[in-house]
Design a protein around this motif. Structure first.
Motif, mmCIF file in Angstrom:
data_model
loop_
_atom_site.group_PDB
_atom_site.id
_atom_site.type_symbol
_atom_site.label_atom_id
_atom_site.label_comp_id
_atom_site.label_asym_id
_atom_site.label_seq_id
_atom_site.Cartn_x
_atom_site.Cartn_y
_atom_site.Cartn_z
ATOM 1 N N THR A 173 -3.168 12.065 -28.685
ATOM 2 C CA THR A 173 -3.071 10.695 -28.164
ATOM 3 C C THR A 173 -4.399 10.000 -28.381
ATOM 4 O OG1 THR A 173 -2.390 9.352 -26.271
ATOM 5 C CG2 THR A 173 -3.830 11.206 -25.804
ATOM 6 N N GLU A 174 -4.382 8.711 -28.425
ATOM 7 C CA GLU A 174 -5.614 7.967 -28.645
ATOM 8 C C GLU A 174 -6.184 7.467 -27.317
ATOM 9 O OE1 GLU A 174 -2.925 4.482 -28.249
ATOM 10 O OE2 GLU A 174 -2.813 6.613 -28.648
ATOM 11 N N VAL A 175 -7.441 7.135 -27.342
ATOM 12 C CA VAL A 175 -8.111 6.521 -26.212
ATOM 13 C C VAL A 175 -8.687 5.220 -26.739
ATOM 14 C CG1 VAL A 175 -9.976 6.766 -24.520
ATOM 15 C CG2 VAL A 175 -8.703 8.786 -25.256
ATOM 16 N N PRO A 176 -8.538 4.095 -26.073
ATOM 17 C CA PRO A 176 -7.854 3.835 -24.806
ATOM 18 C C PRO A 176 -6.329 3.918 -24.911
ATOM 19 C CG PRO A 176 -9.505 2.145 -25.289
ATOM 20 C CD PRO A 176 -9.279 2.935 -26.545
ATOM 21 N N ALA A 177 -5.691 3.417 -23.859
ATOM 22 C CA ALA A 177 -4.242 3.524 -23.730
ATOM 23 C C ALA A 177 -3.525 2.701 -24.790
ATOM 24 C CB ALA A 177 -3.814 3.054 -22.347
ATOM 25 N N PRO A 178 -2.279 3.078 -25.120
ATOM 26 C CA PRO A 178 -1.516 2.311 -26.106
ATOM 27 C C PRO A 178 -1.323 0.866 -25.678
ATOM 28 C CG PRO A 178 -0.100 3.839 -24.903
ATOM 29 C CD PRO A 178 -1.504 4.191 -24.566
ATOM 30 N N GLY A 179 -1.312 -0.037 -26.683
ATOM 31 C CA GLY A 179 -1.085 -1.444 -26.388
ATOM 32 C C GLY A 179 -2.335 -2.253 -26.203
ATOM 33 N N GLY A 180 -3.510 -1.597 -26.303
ATOM 34 C CA GLY A 180 -4.754 -2.339 -26.130
ATOM 35 C C GLY A 180 -5.255 -2.291 -24.710
ATOM 36 N N VAL A 181 -6.528 -2.538 -24.557
ATOM 37 C CA VAL A 181 -7.136 -2.483 -23.230
ATOM 38 C C VAL A 181 -7.158 -3.876 -22.618
ATOM 39 C CG1 VAL A 181 -8.531 -0.480 -23.824
ATOM 40 C CG2 VAL A 181 -9.467 -2.748 -24.160
ATOM 41 N N ASP A 182 -7.522 -3.935 -21.323
ATOM 42 C CA ASP A 182 -7.421 -5.210 -20.609
ATOM 43 C C ASP A 182 -8.771 -5.871 -20.382
ATOM 44 O OD1 ASP A 182 -8.513 -3.542 -18.736
ATOM 45 O OD2 ASP A 182 -6.839 -3.651 -17.321
ATOM 46 N N HIS A 183 -9.767 -5.536 -21.216
ATOM 47 C CA HIS A 183 -11.086 -6.118 -21.047
ATOM 48 C C HIS A 183 -11.766 -6.154 -22.412
ATOM 49 C CE1 HIS A 183 -11.411 -1.725 -20.607
ATOM 50 N NE2 HIS A 183 -12.513 -1.860 -21.297
ATOM 51 N N ALA A 184 -12.905 -6.854 -22.468
ATOM 52 C CA ALA A 184 -13.670 -6.866 -23.709
ATOM 53 C C ALA A 184 -14.241 -5.482 -23.967
ATOM 54 C CB ALA A 184 -14.789 -7.894 -23.622
ATOM 55 N N ILE A 185 -14.229 -5.055 -25.236
ATOM 56 C CA ILE A 185 -14.722 -3.733 -25.604
ATOM 57 C C ILE A 185 -16.085 -3.893 -26.254
ATOM 58 C CG2 ILE A 185 -14.166 -1.603 -26.819
ATOM 59 C CD1 ILE A 185 -11.310 -2.714 -27.101
ATOM 60 N N ASN A 186 -17.074 -3.261 -25.663
ATOM 61 C CA ASN A 186 -18.427 -3.372 -26.188
ATOM 62 C C ASN A 186 -18.840 -2.162 -27.013
ATOM 63 O OD1 ASN A 186 -18.938 -5.896 -24.852
ATOM 64 N ND2 ASN A 186 -19.144 -4.758 -22.933
ATOM 65 N N LYS A 189 -16.245 4.615 -29.464
ATOM 66 C CA LYS A 189 -16.618 5.732 -30.322
ATOM 67 C C LYS A 189 -15.369 6.432 -30.836
ATOM 68 C CE LYS A 189 -21.005 6.597 -27.959
ATOM 69 N NZ LYS A 189 -21.822 7.581 -27.196
ATOM 70 N N PRO A 190 -15.359 6.747 -32.125
ATOM 71 C CA PRO A 190 -14.246 7.530 -32.658
ATOM 72 C C PRO A 190 -14.198 8.913 -32.004
ATOM 73 C CG PRO A 190 -15.497 6.510 -34.434
ATOM 74 C CD PRO A 190 -16.300 6.337 -33.180
ATOM 75 N N VAL A 224 -5.694 10.251 -33.223
ATOM 76 C CA VAL A 224 -7.083 10.252 -32.772
ATOM 77 C C VAL A 224 -7.537 8.800 -32.681
ATOM 78 C CG1 VAL A 224 -7.664 12.518 -33.723
ATOM 79 C CG2 VAL A 224 -7.878 10.478 -35.159
ATOM 80 N N GLN A 225 -8.736 8.604 -32.206
ATOM 81 C CA GLN A 225 -9.312 7.256 -32.148
ATOM 82 C C GLN A 225 -10.246 7.095 -33.352
ATOM 83 O OE1 GLN A 225 -9.979 4.064 -32.104
ATOM 84 N NE2 GLN A 225 -9.450 4.005 -29.929
ATOM 85 N N PRO A 226 -9.851 6.317 -34.367
ATOM 86 C CA PRO A 226 -10.707 6.139 -35.539
ATOM 87 C C PRO A 226 -11.815 5.108 -35.327
ATOM 88 C CG PRO A 226 -8.660 4.939 -35.835
ATOM 89 C CD PRO A 226 -8.533 5.671 -34.510
ATOM 90 N N TYR A 238 -12.672 -1.581 -37.899
ATOM 91 C CA TYR A 238 -12.896 -0.234 -38.414
ATOM 92 C C TYR A 238 -14.206 -0.140 -39.188
ATOM 93 C CZ TYR A 238 -12.093 4.088 -41.042
ATOM 94 O OH TYR A 238 -12.195 5.340 -41.587
ATOM 95 N N ASN A 239 -14.995 0.888 -38.857
ATOM 96 C CA ASN A 239 -16.234 1.187 -39.565
ATOM 97 C C ASN A 239 -16.103 2.592 -40.147
ATOM 98 O OD1 ASN A 239 -18.805 1.938 -40.387
ATOM 99 N ND2 ASN A 239 -19.839 0.927 -38.682
ATOM 100 N N PRO A 240 -15.853 2.714 -41.443
ATOM 101 C CA PRO A 240 -15.602 4.028 -42.037
ATOM 102 C C PRO A 240 -16.715 5.045 -41.785
ATOM 103 C CG PRO A 240 -15.014 2.292 -43.580
ATOM 104 C CD PRO A 240 -15.713 1.626 -42.426
ATOM 105 N N GLU A 241 -17.953 4.582 -41.723
ATOM 106 C CA GLU A 241 -19.070 5.510 -41.547
ATOM 107 C C GLU A 241 -18.975 6.263 -40.215
ATOM 108 O OE1 GLU A 241 -22.762 3.506 -42.022
ATOM 109 O OE2 GLU A 241 -22.386 2.936 -44.109
ATOM 110 N N LYS A 242 -18.440 5.597 -39.197
ATOM 111 C CA LYS A 242 -18.388 6.213 -37.872
ATOM 112 C C LYS A 242 -17.304 7.280 -37.769
ATOM 113 C CE LYS A 242 -20.389 2.381 -35.252
ATOM 114 N NZ LYS A 242 -20.213 1.444 -34.102
ATOM 115 N N SER A 243 -16.343 7.280 -38.686
ATOM 116 C CA SER A 243 -15.255 8.261 -38.617
ATOM 117 C C SER A 243 -15.347 9.305 -39.729
ATOM 118 C CB SER A 243 -13.900 7.556 -38.682
ATOM 119 O OG SER A 243 -13.725 6.910 -39.928
ATOM 120 N N GLN A 244 -16.517 9.461 -40.318
ATOM 121 C CA GLN A 244 -16.668 10.416 -41.413
ATOM 122 C C GLN A 244 -16.367 11.844 -40.971
ATOM 123 O OE1 GLN A 244 -20.630 9.733 -42.960
ATOM 124 N NE2 GLN A 244 -19.929 8.172 -44.399
#
Length: 422
Positions: A173-186, A189-190, A224-226, A238-244
């Motif tokens: 399962t991915e983090v955060p929850a399915p459908g998007g989160v309810d606040h701004a994401i600052n 991390k993958p 997973v969380q990419p 998406y930042n490919p470098e962070k999910s290498q």
């Protein structure tokens, strides 16, 4: 052969391709997706339903798995052969009943998985990651995998009972929850490669312990969380470098790829990079109904300008009344002042307005908008003013339906291009 079967091999051979997972029950979204699939002679269409949206008790759509399949096939009609539609079940597990004791919730989850398989769903995402009543919100890997194996056994039994092909599976399962989160994401991390490896290893071991080695061999992908997500007001690209690390892990797991959730609002380039880097299953839902809402509200403004007895933003005002009268789908997700809540109800990336389009009052308001503009030639100048992302030539045709489908289709075009390699 289903394109799902070749995803891992294609990635391993350096010739990756992807498939878009349509996660929506809106008829206009389904219609658009089917039309595009029908126009592509070699294309399969993957349509998914979630555990909260569709289950044996009806879910928030009021549809059981059997009813959902019938709903999609009725829309497809003679335009797209049923054999070209792959049905997937998303987040199938105890989530709809997580407020109940685990034993009770898992019994219902088993029955739901069985109902999905018997209805014709062949791609099953096993997600038992959420705690039930009296349990911590996040469960340990062993318990999650044990419950996933129990659900897989229910799926296997159901498939054999009806003589259908055995399902393929998605785990994790991915983090955060399915459908998007309810606040701004600052900061997002993958998933760490070590955590993904442990998910795979624990599931493999527990499936073997439960006599489900053959079922595990049909696990296609891991969620997973990419490093992609959308909140109410912003999108993390998406930042490919962070999910290498995640991409490298696939070298150890040649039969697996990743399934990317919450890819809504990503650019074509980002979607293409996801496919290339081992995330070839691209799930999209709110982004499609967000684009539809943009088209509906643009036409609402145009009708306000052009049609004498239409009124001032009749559709938007109706939707506000509908959402305020029944706040259950948004009040725990949107926050701030009354002005903030108003903007989020209508314009949030989370697009929780999508839950209200099937309300009879909303349906009537959309129908009234359609009738008001049916056959009305919209000047290109008004199209440029209120629907600037769509071709201005659509306006003079006087066909609101074409505008709806163009808005949704523009989103799907990015996914189609990404799945072909850009």
């Amino acid at each position: 052969m289903s394109p799902l079967a070749g995803l891992a091999t294609a990635h391993r051979n350096g010739t990756p391709y992807g498939i878009t997972s349509i996660c929506s029950a809106h008829p206009l979204v389904i219609q658009t997706a089917i039309r595009r699939a029908a126009a592509s002679k070699e294309k399969y269409l993957l349509i998914e339903a979630t555990c909260n949206q569709v289950n044996q008790f009806g879910g928030y759509t009021g549809m059981t798995p059997e009813m959902f399949v019938a709903f999609v096939l009725e829309i497809a009609g003679k335009g797209l052969d049923a054999s070209r539609i792959i049905f997937g079940g998303d987040h199938l597990g105890p989530n709809p009943w997580r407020g109940e004791p685990a034993a009770q919730a898992m019994d219902k989850a088993e029955a739901m998985v069985s109902a999905y398989v018997k209805a014709g769903f062949s791609k099953i995402h096993l997600d038992a990651s959420m705690g039930c009543a009296g349990e911590p919100a996040a469960l340990d890997d062993e318990l999650i995998a044990t419950r996933a194996a129990r659900l897989a056994q229910a799926a296997e039994t159901a498939a054999r009972a009806i003589g259908s092909a055995l399902p393929v599976y998605i785990i994790g399962t991915e983090v955060p929850a399915p459908g998007g989160v309810d606040h701004a994401i600052n900061d997002l991390k993958p998933t760490e490669a070590a955590a993904a490896r442990r998910t795979i290893d624990v599931h493999r071991d527990i499936f073997a312990r439960e006599g489900l080695t053959d079922a595990f061999a049909r696990v296609l992908a891991v969620v997973v969380q990419p490093g992609v997500e959308f909140g109410s007001q912003n999108v993390v690209t998406y930042n490919p470098e962070k999910s290498q690390g995640l991409t490298g892990l696939l070298d150890e797991q040649p039969s697996l790829v990743y399934e990317a959730h919450s890819t809504d609002y990503q650019s074509r380039a980002a979607l293409t990079a996801l496919v290339a880097n081992g995330f070839p299953i691209l799930k999209v839902g709110p982004g499609l109904t967000f684009a539809l809402r943009e088209a509906l509200y643009g036409l609402d403004l145009i009708a306000s300008e052009m049609v004498a007895d239409y009124g001032d933003r009749s559709l938007a005002r109706t939707m506000e009344r509908v959402m305020v009268a029944a706040p259950g789908h948004w009040h725990n997700h949107y926050h701030g002042s009354e002005a903030d809540l108003y903007l989020q109800r209508h314009y949030s990336y989370s697009d929780r307005i999508r839950y209200y389009w099937s309300n009879p009052i909303a349906v009537a308001a959309v129908d009234r908008l359609r009738r008001a503009l049916d056959g009305v030639a919209i000047p290109e100048t008004l199209m440029r003013q209120f629907l600037p992302t769509l071709p201005a030539r659509l306006g003079p045709a006087g066909n609101p339906e074409a505008i709806f489908h163009a808005a949704i289709g523009a989103v799907l075009a990015d996914y189609d291009a990404a799945c072909r390699g850009g």
